[in-house]
Design an enzyme around this catalytic site. Structure first.
Site, short mmCIF file in Angstrom:
data_model
loop_
_atom_site.label_atom_id
_atom_site.label_comp_id
_atom_site.label_asym_id
_atom_site.label_seq_id
_atom_site.Cartn_x
_atom_site.Cartn_y
_atom_site.Cartn_z
N GLY A 1 37.81 34.59 25.74
CA GLY A 1 37.28 35.65 26.60
C GLY A 1 37.35 35.24 28.05
O GLY A 1 38.13 34.36 28.43
N GLU B 1 39.28 29.43 25.32
CA GLU B 1 40.48 30.02 25.91
C GLU B 1 40.00 31.15 26.81
O GLU B 1 39.54 32.18 26.33
CB GLU B 1 41.43 30.51 24.81
CG GLU B 1 42.84 30.76 25.30
CD GLU B 1 43.00 32.15 25.86
OE1 GLU B 1 42.90 32.30 27.10
OE2 GLU B 1 43.19 33.08 25.08
N LEU B 2 40.09 30.92 28.12
CA LEU B 2 39.33 31.73 29.08
C LEU B 2 40.18 32.60 29.99
O LEU B 2 39.76 32.96 31.07
CB LEU B 2 38.44 30.80 29.92
CG LEU B 2 37.51 29.90 29.12
CD1 LEU B 2 36.67 29.04 30.04
CD2 LEU B 2 36.63 30.71 28.19
N CYS C 1 45.97 37.44 27.93
CA CYS C 1 45.71 36.34 28.86
C CYS C 1 47.00 35.73 29.40
O CYS C 1 46.98 35.06 30.43
CB CYS C 1 44.87 35.27 28.17
SG CYS C 1 45.50 34.80 26.55
N GLU D 1 42.61 37.64 37.87
CA GLU D 1 43.22 38.11 36.62
C GLU D 1 43.12 39.63 36.53
O GLU D 1 42.02 40.17 36.43
CB GLU D 1 42.55 37.47 35.41
CG GLU D 1 43.17 37.89 34.09
CD GLU D 1 42.52 37.22 32.88
OE1 GLU D 1 43.21 37.04 31.86
OE2 GLU D 1 41.33 36.88 32.96
#
Length: 502
Positions: free
Chosen positions: A250, A270-271, A304, A398
């Site tokens: 997230g 996992e960012l 991502c 992002e």
């Protein structure tokens, strides 16, 4: 092992049958071996169809307490399963995912606005992921240690094996809720753990379907529990003493909150990312443009590693822009349930508005918006922003949406420095035929992975995947995750040596 018998109908078939109609799909929690559809309901409105498409029971404190109470005894039961048994169940699940590909892809389209072609691709990856997890389960073992090579080890034999960590917590995101759940839950079960799943509020029915698929493939109910709810449910579970390891995918801010709540627990985070793809002067420009167009807007850019920044060597910059714009203009935007649609809707209207707002911000700063910059509800039109200043949000942050920024560069060292200026470092792409450039980029780019002659948006599910900096830490592939989901246990036999005591 006790088998789940609480529903007269099989849960997976019930979910997929409901998804074929017009009424909302009733998702369920799975607590202590019982499917629980009842309780206070949260409703998911499909971002494209703009009507309720699913409902799920929102977990309360009693549900969290029930899950915690059963976690440790369940873990002991699962740990005693032979790896061959776990592998066989995962292989059954792989076949079942392939069998139910169309129904699951439809469910993804309804809950998330994900085009059928993307949903089918995700379910194909679910099937592959379960198969890889099964293969890795069969490889779990240990070592005989060379202790007798040192004087104090003479007369001793030592062994290790990888033991299950116990209770794993999987917190999954909305953008790939099926495949990322398959990674987390499949690897955890392969390792011999019980897993608590906290599903994303945007995909309760998809999450329930993947858990039901595994249960109906033979996974004992002791191996999994499932809760729905908001971030407060996740926070309670992260802080639970029963949980030994947490896998979270997230945003960076939420990942930091997970780490704070978890304390001294194993974490795989996992960012997210701000993925860059570099196109050098010797590249096949037409191919680079085609690949970046296809992978920059798949799943409406909600990945991502989606192509967000494309840096093109100045001598080929305008050529690339022309080719790229032509390729993006060919993408079909519309109904995610139409098999011909390339770009469906984003997760909600706020996400689509972010794309519009950030493209307007870039235009005000001097960039050219060549396509897009508009939305229809939650559907963001594929947007190209040419030449934005480095301070713009589309370069710095992002986007996680249907927007690609294209920027010129002069030399490789310069563009690597620009790429590394991001606080994220998940994955990058590079188009070139020059081996020296390839090695330089692999060495110097601050990312967890580099895709050569492909965009940043490419992943093989059996290959290590993860990032550095604010993109998190740990690696998400079944082999790497099994390492995180297990602990090394050592045994030393004093007075007994395979090599002699003298």
């Amino acid at each position: 092992m006790v088998r789940l018998v609480d529903l007269e109908e099989r849960m997976l078939e019930a979910l997929l049958a409901a998804a074929a109609g017009d009424e909302p799909v009733q998702a369920a929690a799975l607590v202590a071996g019982r499917w629980e559809p009842a309780g206070p309901q949260s409703e998911r409105v499909g971002p494209y169809v703009r009507r309720p498409v699913s409902r799920a029971p929102a977990a309360g404190p009693d549900d969290v307490e029930a899950v915690r109470r059963h976690a440790r005894p369940f873990a002991r039961t699962v740990a005693r399963m032979a790896p061959a048994s776990r592998a066989g169940i995962l292989e059954n699940a792989s076949r079942a995912a392939a069998e139910h590909r169309e129904g699951l892809a439809r469910l993804l389209a309804l809950e998330l606005g994900k085009p059928l072609k993307d949903g089918r691709g995700e379910i194909d990856r679910v099937a592959d992921t379960f198969a890889v997890c099964a293969a890795e389960a069969r490889q779990i073992g240990g070592d005989t240690l060379p202790v007798a090579g040192w004087a104090r080890g003479a007369g001793t034999t030592a062994f290790t094996y990888r033991a299950p960590a116990g209770v794993a917590l999987a917190i999954t995101p909305f953008n790939a809720p099926a495949n990322l759940l398959a990674h987390k839950l499949g690897a955890s079960f392969a390792a011999g753990n019980t897993t608590i799943v906290k599903a994303p509020p945007q995909a309760p029915a998809v999450s329930t379907a993947i858990v039901a698929l595994l249960v109906e493939a033979g996974m004992p109910y002791e191996a999994v529990q499932l809760l729905h709810g908001d971030g407060s449910v996740g926070a309670e579970l992260c802080a639970a003493d029963e949980v030994a390891v947490i896998s979270f995918t997230g945003g960076a801010a939420t990942g930091n909150a997970v780490a704070r709540a978890a304390g001294a627990k194993r974490l795989v985070l996992e960012l997210g990312g701000n993925a860059a793809t570099i196109v050098c002067e010797d590249a096949d420009i037409a191919e680079a443009a085609r690949v970046c167009a296809r992978t920059g807007y798949s799943n409406s850019g909600q990945s991502c590693i989606s192509v967000q920044r494309v840096y093109v060597q100045r001598s080929r910059y305008e050529e690339f822009l022309e080719a790229f714009t032509g390729q993006v203009a060919k993408l079909t935007v519309g109904d995610p349930l139409d098999p011909g649609t390339d770009v469906g809707s984003m997760v909600d209207e706020d996400a689509a508005e972010r794309v519009v707002r950030w493209s307007a911000e870039a235009a005000e700063a001097g960039a050219r918006v060549l396509l897009g910059g508009e939305r229809d509800g939650a559907t963001a039109m594929p947007t190209i922003v040419a030449g934005p200043p480095p301070t713009c949000s589309v370069v710095r942050d992002e986007v996680f949406g249907a927007l690609v920024a294209v920027l010129p560069f002069d030399d490789l060292d310069q563009v690597i420095e620009e790429c590394n200026g991001s606080r994220y470092g998940l994955q990058a792409g590079l188009f070139t035929r020059d081996m020296d450039r390839i090695i330089t980029a692999w060495r110097d780019l601050e990312v967890g992975g580099l895709v050569v002659n492909g965009s940043s948006n490419f992943r093989l599910d059996h290959v290590p995947f993860g990032g550095v900096k604010d993109s998190g830490f740990g690696r998400e592939s079944p082999r790497c995750m099994i390492d995180d989901y297990t602990v090394v246990k050592t045994m030393m036999l004093r007075g007994t040596s395979l090599w002699g005591a003298a």
